[in-house]
Design a protein around this motif. Structure first.
Motif, PDB file in Angstrom:
ATOM      1  N   GLU A 135       0.834  -1.206   0.000  1.00 22.40           N
ATOM      2  CA  GLU A 135       0.000   0.000   0.000  1.00 22.40           C
ATOM      3  C   GLU A 135       0.864   1.249   0.000  1.00 22.40           C
ATOM      4  OE1 GLU A 135      -4.140   1.647   1.667  1.00 22.40           O
ATOM      5  OE2 GLU A 135      -3.331  -0.210   2.510  1.00 22.40           O
ATOM      6  N   ALA A 136       1.946   1.220   0.755  1.00 24.42           N
ATOM      7  CA  ALA A 136       2.812   2.393   0.848  1.00 24.42           C
ATOM      8  C   ALA A 136       3.488   2.693  -0.483  1.00 24.42           C
ATOM      9  CB  ALA A 136       3.867   2.187   1.928  1.00 24.42           C
ATOM     10  N   VAL A 137       4.032   1.687  -1.157  1.00 23.15           N
ATOM     11  CA  VAL A 137       4.753   1.975  -2.400  1.00 23.15           C
ATOM     12  C   VAL A 137       3.810   2.343  -3.535  1.00 23.15           C
ATOM     13  CG1 VAL A 137       6.768   0.588  -1.806  1.00 23.15           C
ATOM     14  CG2 VAL A 137       4.935  -0.443  -3.148  1.00 23.15           C
ATOM     15  N   TYR A 138       2.569   1.847  -3.494  1.00 29.55           N
ATOM     16  CA  TYR A 138       1.635   2.174  -4.570  1.00 29.55           C
ATOM     17  C   TYR A 138       0.876   3.479  -4.331  1.00 29.55           C
ATOM     18  CZ  TYR A 138       2.461  -1.989  -7.301  1.00 29.55           C
ATOM     19  OH  TYR A 138       3.061  -2.933  -8.099  1.00 29.55           O
ATOM     20  N   PHE A 139       0.439   3.689  -3.102  1.00 26.77           N
ATOM     21  CA  PHE A 139      -0.401   4.855  -2.824  1.00 26.77           C
ATOM     22  C   PHE A 139       0.342   5.991  -2.136  1.00 26.77           C
ATOM     23  CE2 PHE A 139      -3.435   1.361  -3.256  1.00 26.77           C
ATOM     24  CZ  PHE A 139      -4.384   1.926  -4.090  1.00 26.77           C
ATOM     25  N   GLY A 140       1.578   5.742  -1.705  1.00 26.44           N
ATOM     26  CA  GLY A 140       2.364   6.778  -1.045  1.00 26.44           C
ATOM     27  C   GLY A 140       2.553   6.469   0.421  1.00 26.44           C
ATOM     28  N   ALA A 141       3.803   6.496   0.855  1.00 28.99           N
ATOM     29  CA  ALA A 141       4.124   6.084   2.214  1.00 28.99           C
ATOM     30  C   ALA A 141       3.732   7.117   3.263  1.00 28.99           C
ATOM     31  CB  ALA A 141       5.618   5.788   2.329  1.00 28.99           C
ATOM     32  N   ILE A 168       3.746   4.917  -6.512  1.00 28.21           N
ATOM     33  CA  ILE A 168       3.850   4.428  -7.886  1.00 28.21           C
ATOM     34  C   ILE A 168       2.659   4.881  -8.715  1.00 28.21           C
ATOM     35  CG2 ILE A 168       3.743   2.344  -9.303  1.00 28.21           C
ATOM     36  CD1 ILE A 168       5.322   0.924  -7.072  1.00 28.21           C
ATOM     37  N   LEU A 169       1.451   4.713  -8.190  1.00 26.09           N
ATOM     38  CA  LEU A 169       0.250   4.923  -8.997  1.00 26.09           C
ATOM     39  C   LEU A 169       0.139   6.345  -9.532  1.00 26.09           C
ATOM     40  CD1 LEU A 169      -2.214   2.818  -6.853  1.00 26.09           C
ATOM     41  CD2 LEU A 169      -1.550   2.344  -9.222  1.00 26.09           C
ATOM     42  N   THR A 200       3.222 -11.405  -2.053  1.00 18.28           N
ATOM     43  CA  THR A 200       2.010 -12.080  -1.590  1.00 18.28           C
ATOM     44  C   THR A 200       1.267 -11.104  -0.688  1.00 18.28           C
ATOM     45  OG1 THR A 200       3.039 -14.242  -1.706  1.00 18.28           O
ATOM     46  CG2 THR A 200       1.093 -14.044  -0.313  1.00 18.28           C
ATOM     47  N   SER A 201       0.064 -10.743  -1.118  1.00 16.99           N
ATOM     48  CA  SER A 201      -0.665  -9.674  -0.449  1.00 16.99           C
ATOM     49  C   SER A 201      -2.157  -9.988  -0.473  1.00 16.99           C
ATOM     50  CB  SER A 201      -0.342  -8.340  -1.135  1.00 16.99           C
ATOM     51  OG  SER A 201      -0.958  -7.252  -0.480  1.00 16.99           O
ATOM     52  N   ALA A 202      -2.954  -9.025  -0.056  1.00 14.56           N
ATOM     53  CA  ALA A 202      -4.396  -9.245   0.063  1.00 14.56           C
ATOM     54  C   ALA A 202      -5.096  -9.087  -1.285  1.00 14.56           C
ATOM     55  CB  ALA A 202      -4.989  -8.262   1.064  1.00 14.56           C
ATOM     56  N   PRO A 203      -6.004  -9.990  -1.634  1.00 12.76           N
ATOM     57  CA  PRO A 203      -6.746  -9.849  -2.897  1.00 12.76           C
ATOM     58  C   PRO A 203      -7.484  -8.525  -3.022  1.00 12.76           C
ATOM     59  CG  PRO A 203      -7.040 -12.051  -1.995  1.00 12.76           C
ATOM     60  CD  PRO A 203      -6.321 -11.249  -0.941  1.00 12.76           C
ATOM     61  N   THR A 204      -8.062  -8.033  -1.923  1.00 10.61           N
ATOM     62  CA  THR A 204      -8.803  -6.769  -1.993  1.00 10.61           C
ATOM     63  C   THR A 204      -7.873  -5.604  -2.306  1.00 10.61           C
ATOM     64  OG1 THR A 204      -8.604  -6.632   0.421  1.00 10.61           O
ATOM     65  CG2 THR A 204     -10.674  -7.494  -0.472  1.00 10.61           C
ATOM     66  N   LEU A 205      -6.633  -5.645  -1.821  1.00 10.28           N
ATOM     67  CA  LEU A 205      -5.674  -4.593  -2.137  1.00 10.28           C
ATOM     68  C   LEU A 205      -5.296  -4.658  -3.611  1.00 10.28           C
ATOM     69  CD1 LEU A 205      -3.831  -2.267  -1.368  1.00 10.28           C
ATOM     70  CD2 LEU A 205      -2.188  -3.936  -0.461  1.00 10.28           C
ATOM     71  N   ALA A 206      -5.150  -5.854  -4.153  1.00 13.20           N
ATOM     72  CA  ALA A 206      -4.859  -6.008  -5.580  1.00 13.20           C
ATOM     73  C   ALA A 206      -5.968  -5.391  -6.430  1.00 13.20           C
ATOM     74  CB  ALA A 206      -4.689  -7.480  -5.927  1.00 13.20           C
ATOM     75  N   ARG A 227      -7.940  -2.894  -5.535  1.00 16.66           N
ATOM     76  CA  ARG A 227      -7.834  -1.434  -5.410  1.00 16.66           C
ATOM     77  C   ARG A 227      -6.735  -0.879  -6.300  1.00 16.66           C
ATOM     78  NH1 ARG A 227      -6.259  -0.049   0.233  1.00 16.66           N
ATOM     79  NH2 ARG A 227      -6.108   2.028  -0.692  1.00 16.66           N
ATOM     80  N   ILE A 228      -5.601  -1.561  -6.325  1.00 14.47           N
ATOM     81  CA  ILE A 228      -4.473  -1.091  -7.139  1.00 14.47           C
ATOM     82  C   ILE A 228      -4.844  -1.138  -8.615  1.00 14.47           C
ATOM     83  CG2 ILE A 228      -2.122  -1.656  -7.891  1.00 14.47           C
ATOM     84  CD1 ILE A 228      -1.620  -2.596  -4.974  1.00 14.47           C
ATOM     85  N   ALA A 229      -5.490  -2.216  -9.044  1.00 13.94           N
ATOM     86  CA  ALA A 229      -5.879  -2.332 -10.455  1.00 13.94           C
ATOM     87  C   ALA A 229      -6.860  -1.233 -10.852  1.00 13.94           C
ATOM     88  CB  ALA A 229      -6.491  -3.705 -10.720  1.00 13.94           C
ATOM     89  N   ALA A 230      -7.809  -0.928  -9.980  1.00 16.42           N
ATOM     90  CA  ALA A 230      -8.781   0.124 -10.287  1.00 16.42           C
ATOM     91  C   ALA A 230      -8.106   1.485 -10.364  1.00 16.42           C
ATOM     92  CB  ALA A 230      -9.874   0.138  -9.215  1.00 16.42           C
TER      93      ALA A 230
END
Length: 301
Positions: free
Chosen positions: A78-84, A92-93, A107-113, A115-118
């Motif tokens: 979450e930190a690297v994609y949405f900002g730490a 990144i996003l 290996t992470s949470a499906p719900t977070l995946a 969110r990142i894709a959206a």
């Protein structure tokens, strides 16, 4: 158009036990490689071979056509994609190029995946969840199993990169499907490595030559990576991490949470998680998963 060394700059974030080997395969294939990791010394061999260092994930994402992450926990993802730090534009996003592909191999949470894709789609980019299995051996030998969730066109575009890192690569469904598949994988491993440790403790107490036992049963129905590779490490009293106990506990926690959400009571997974949590509390947090043998066999060797 698929990726190629001539047209595609690849970023890799997270250069731990597995990530540094995975990034090395991409670099060896001729792709311009960009790197970031919290401990820069881990990037030194890649930098010496020509990789470009970036001081943060945002700068790396802005420079790359494909960004791969291999970090530790869902909070790190979450930190690297949405900002730490909550600053706009720090992840990144916010810095993905239109048309870029982000690939989270943690290996992470499906719900977070999901969110990142959206969020990637909102920027005209794509994101795939692509956790792996195979431990340090599979990463070094480019023989990982790679389980992918997300958009088919994005998967087809970056598959040449997956093929540099693994021998079993599949798109399992939409965003989150890769992570769900990894939870299946980790549930299998949870019961299996615990059983391997118990079986080898039995062999020791029975006075058997455990190495000879492995030679025999490893070619039969009990054979597999957990027995033939990690079991051999147990026999050699090699508990160095190919995959850390604390990360395995994290994975089992995600799997248990998803199972509960779906109304499943997975008793073997729950028992294995309890045993590994106890082992971690007794000092085994930084061991490889095969270290659970030390607790089961009361073996300090």
């Amino acid at each position: 158009m698929t990726v190629s060394p001539e047209t595609t700059h690849v970023g890799f974030i997270g250069l731990g036990i597995m990530g540094r080997s995975m990034a090395g395969h991409i670099q060896a294939a001729g792709y311009p490689l960009h790197v970031y990791t919290r401990s820069r010394d881990k990037a030194a061999p890649l930098e010496q071979a020509g990789a470009t260092w970036h001081d943060d994930p945002a700068a790396l994402a802005a420079a790359c056509d494909v960004v791969i992450t291999m970090v530790g926990y869902p909070a790190d993802v979450e930190a690297v994609y949405f900002g730490a730090d909550g600053r706009a534009g720090s992840g990144i996003l916010a810095n993905l190029k239109p048309g870029a592909v982000a690939i989270d191999m943690t290996t992470s949470a499906p719900t977070l995946a999901e969110r990142i894709a959206a969020a990637a789609a909102e920027r005209g980019a794509a994101a795939l969840d692509a956790p792996v299995s195979g431990s340090d051996v599979g990463a070094r030998e480019a023989k990982l199993a790679i389980m992918v969730g997300g958009d088919r066109a994005a998967f087809d575009r970056v598959k040449p990169l997956f093929d540099l890192m693994g021998t079993s690569v599949a798109l399992l469904g939409p965003a989150g499907a890769g992570q769900h598949t990894k939870m299946v994988n980790q549930t299998v491993i949870a019961g299996t490595i615990t059983a391997v440790a118990e079986a080898l403790a039995y062999a020791d107490r029975a006075g058997l030559d455990a190495g000879q036992v492995l030679d025999v049963i490893g070619g039969g129905a009990a054979g597999g990576f957990q027995l033939n590779v990690l079991g051999r490490r147990i026999v050699q009293r090699d508990f160095a991490p190919g995959f850390y106990v604390h990360l395995f506990i994290k994975d089992m926690g995600i799997a248990a949470g998803e199972a509960e959400r779906m109304g499943l009571d997975l008793e073997v997974l729950t028992l294995a998680k309890t045993l590994f949590e106890r082992f971690a509390a007794e000092g085994g947090r930084e061991d490889g998963t095969q270290g659970i043998f030390r607790m089961i066999a009361k073996d300090s060797g």
